[in-house]
Design a protein around this motif. Structure first.
Motif, PDB file in Angstrom:
ATOM      1  N   GLN A  60     -31.097  75.548  -5.190  1.00  0.00           N
ATOM      2  CA  GLN A  60     -31.021  76.894  -5.806  1.00  0.00           C
ATOM      3  C   GLN A  60     -29.836  76.849  -6.769  1.00  0.00           C
ATOM      4  OE1 GLN A  60     -30.505  80.809  -4.282  1.00  0.00           O
ATOM      5  NE2 GLN A  60     -32.662  81.224  -4.997  1.00  0.00           N
ATOM      6  N   THR A  61     -28.651  76.703  -5.984  1.00  0.00           N
ATOM      7  CA  THR A  61     -27.521  76.519  -6.500  1.00  0.00           C
ATOM      8  C   THR A  61     -27.270  75.365  -7.729  1.00  0.00           C
ATOM      9  OG1 THR A  61     -26.432  77.469  -4.665  1.00  0.00           O
ATOM     10  CG2 THR A  61     -24.773  76.587  -6.183  1.00  0.00           C
ATOM     11  N   GLN A  62     -27.798  74.215  -7.328  1.00  0.00           N
ATOM     12  CA  GLN A  62     -27.735  73.146  -8.307  1.00  0.00           C
ATOM     13  C   GLN A  62     -28.625  73.157  -9.350  1.00  0.00           C
ATOM     14  OE1 GLN A  62     -28.772  69.479  -5.885  1.00  0.00           O
ATOM     15  NE2 GLN A  62     -26.843  69.829  -4.541  1.00  0.00           N
ATOM     16  N   LEU A  63     -29.727  73.916  -9.535  1.00  0.00           N
ATOM     17  CA  LEU A  63     -30.664  73.953 -10.453  1.00  0.00           C
ATOM     18  C   LEU A  63     -29.971  75.270 -11.350  1.00  0.00           C
ATOM     19  CD1 LEU A  63     -34.062  73.598  -8.592  1.00  0.00           C
ATOM     20  CD2 LEU A  63     -33.080  71.859 -10.284  1.00  0.00           C
ATOM     21  N   HIS A  64     -30.135  76.412 -10.831  1.00  0.00           N
ATOM     22  CA  HIS A  64     -29.738  77.617 -11.394  1.00  0.00           C
ATOM     23  C   HIS A  64     -30.321  78.559 -10.644  1.00  0.00           C
ATOM     24  CE1 HIS A  64     -29.554  80.821 -14.393  1.00  0.00           C
ATOM     25  NE2 HIS A  64     -28.575  79.985 -14.932  1.00  0.00           N
ATOM     26  N   GLN A  66     -31.709  81.167 -11.379  1.00  0.00           N
ATOM     27  CA  GLN A  66     -33.051  81.902 -11.786  1.00  0.00           C
ATOM     28  C   GLN A  66     -34.255  80.937 -11.919  1.00  0.00           C
ATOM     29  OE1 GLN A  66     -31.692  84.058 -15.173  1.00  0.00           O
ATOM     30  NE2 GLN A  66     -31.358  85.956 -14.028  1.00  0.00           N
ATOM     31  N   THR A  67     -33.778  79.853 -11.341  1.00  0.00           N
ATOM     32  CA  THR A  67     -35.112  78.874 -11.466  1.00  0.00           C
ATOM     33  C   THR A  67     -35.812  78.481 -10.127  1.00  0.00           C
ATOM     34  OG1 THR A  67     -33.483  77.856 -13.187  1.00  0.00           O
ATOM     35  CG2 THR A  67     -35.588  76.655 -12.311  1.00  0.00           C
ATOM     36  N   LEU A  68     -35.072  78.817  -9.221  1.00  0.00           N
ATOM     37  CA  LEU A  68     -35.979  78.301  -7.869  1.00  0.00           C
ATOM     38  C   LEU A  68     -35.823  79.485  -6.921  1.00  0.00           C
ATOM     39  CD1 LEU A  68     -37.297  76.564  -5.890  1.00  0.00           C
ATOM     40  CD2 LEU A  68     -34.806  75.851  -4.975  1.00  0.00           C
ATOM     41  N   LEU A  69     -37.020  80.536  -6.905  1.00  0.00           N
ATOM     42  CA  LEU A  69     -37.140  81.505  -5.798  1.00  0.00           C
ATOM     43  C   LEU A  69     -37.225  81.279  -4.347  1.00  0.00           C
ATOM     44  CD1 LEU A  69     -37.811  84.783  -5.859  1.00  0.00           C
ATOM     45  CD2 LEU A  69     -40.038  83.957  -6.155  1.00  0.00           C
ATOM     46  N   VAL A  70     -36.360  81.629  -3.509  1.00  0.00           N
ATOM     47  CA  VAL A  70     -36.349  81.277  -2.311  1.00  0.00           C
ATOM     48  C   VAL A  70     -36.489  82.350  -1.197  1.00  0.00           C
ATOM     49  CG1 VAL A  70     -34.986  80.029  -0.332  1.00  0.00           C
ATOM     50  CG2 VAL A  70     -34.923  79.246  -2.666  1.00  0.00           C
ATOM     51  N   CYS A  82     -36.776  84.012 -16.147  1.00  0.00           N
ATOM     52  CA  CYS A  82     -37.318  85.577 -16.503  1.00  0.00           C
ATOM     53  C   CYS A  82     -36.080  86.276 -16.896  1.00  0.00           C
ATOM     54  CB  CYS A  82     -37.795  86.327 -15.291  1.00  0.00           C
ATOM     55  SG  CYS A  82     -39.371  85.411 -14.459  1.00  0.00           S
ATOM     56  N   GLU A  83     -36.413  87.427 -17.540  1.00  0.00           N
ATOM     57  CA  GLU A  83     -35.268  88.298 -17.859  1.00  0.00           C
ATOM     58  C   GLU A  83     -34.675  89.121 -16.823  1.00  0.00           C
ATOM     59  OE1 GLU A  83     -36.306  92.184 -20.162  1.00  0.00           O
ATOM     60  OE2 GLU A  83     -37.469  90.351 -21.018  1.00  0.00           O
ATOM     61  N   TYR A  84     -35.460  89.169 -15.734  1.00  0.00           N
ATOM     62  CA  TYR A  84     -35.144  89.888 -14.608  1.00  0.00           C
ATOM     63  C   TYR A  84     -34.153  88.877 -13.646  1.00  0.00           C
ATOM     64  CZ  TYR A  84     -37.473  94.242 -14.708  1.00  0.00           C
ATOM     65  OH  TYR A  84     -38.018  95.448 -15.108  1.00  0.00           O
ATOM     66  N   PRO A  85     -32.920  89.172 -13.215  1.00  0.00           N
ATOM     67  CA  PRO A  85     -32.420  88.133 -12.533  1.00  0.00           C
ATOM     68  C   PRO A  85     -33.153  88.374 -11.103  1.00  0.00           C
ATOM     69  CG  PRO A  85     -31.135  90.046 -12.643  1.00  0.00           C
ATOM     70  CD  PRO A  85     -31.947  90.304 -13.477  1.00  0.00           C
ATOM     71  N   LEU A  86     -33.113  87.228 -10.170  1.00  0.00           N
ATOM     72  CA  LEU A  86     -33.836  87.241  -8.988  1.00  0.00           C
ATOM     73  C   LEU A  86     -32.776  87.973  -7.945  1.00  0.00           C
ATOM     74  CD1 LEU A  86     -34.919  83.401  -8.642  1.00  0.00           C
ATOM     75  CD2 LEU A  86     -36.174  85.390  -9.268  1.00  0.00           C
ATOM     76  N   THR A  87     -33.392  88.637  -7.044  1.00  0.00           N
ATOM     77  CA  THR A  87     -32.717  89.408  -6.089  1.00  0.00           C
ATOM     78  C   THR A  87     -32.325  88.322  -5.070  1.00  0.00           C
ATOM     79  OG1 THR A  87     -33.734  91.314  -6.704  1.00  0.00           O
ATOM     80  CG2 THR A  87     -32.640  91.405  -4.625  1.00  0.00           C
TER      81      THR A  87
END
Length: 190
Positions: A60-64, A66-70, A82-87
């Protein structure tokens, strides 16, 4: 420390958009990427899940962010931002990125499992809306103060179509947020 499973997990999540930890674990075991990690079955399960979650958070850190939801129950490689940042639950992420936690004792693993099942057992699935939150949501959803279930369902369908991830304007994060709001309004309408 770089997790040795990162490349294998990345290859797997490229083959299917949505995963769960236990499915990833099965695939990694079947491919031989993960062998038995401890004689104690609970510690073996803990260590296997720790390695997978650690690799996912490093990815998640390497990709970005907001790209990998974990999360344990839902891992998703999003096709677009998405325009919403992931929580991000930083305490969970911090826990799995701290390698000292990998060698948890049998007692610590047992306490974690007991705590988890207690939270599941006593989880309050009903969400109580305050008057302020109710008013905010009805205004946001453009509903009359004393809306009917039929009016709410109509607005839900409109919101779902607009925000569904398969639509050009859609977003997984927005869709889940809207779904949660719908469930709260539906519970309040009863």
């Amino acid at each position: 420390m770089l997790n040795p499973l990162i490349d294998q997990i990345f290859d797997l999540i490229l083959t299917k958009q949505v995963w769960q930890v236990h499915i990833l674990a099965s695939e990694l075991i079947n491919s031989g990427a993960i062998k038995s990690l401890d004689k104690n079955p609970d510690r073996d399960l803990f260590k296997r899940n720790f390695l997978i979650m650690n690799a996912l958070y490093q990815l998640q850190t390497q990709l970005h962010p907001q790209t990998l939801l974990v999360s344990a129950l839902h891992i998703e490689l999003l096709e677009k931002e998405c325009e919403y940042p992931l929580t991000i639950k930083t305490n969970l992420k911090d826990y799995y990125l701290n390698w000292e936690n990998y060698d948890a004792s049998a007692q610590e693993v047992d306490a974690l499992l007991t705590s988890f099942w207690e939270r599941v057992k006593h989880a309050d699935t009903t969400v109580t809306l305050t008057k302020e939150n109710y008013d905010e949501l009805t205004a946001k959803w453009e509903l009359p103060t004393n809306f009917t279930l039929k009016e709410l369902q109509k607005r839900w369908r409109q919101q779902a179509l607009k925000n569904h991830p398969d639509k050009p304007s859609g977003c997984e994060i927005k869709f889940k947020k809207v779904k949660g709001e719908y469930e709260q309004l539906k519970a309040a309408a009863r």
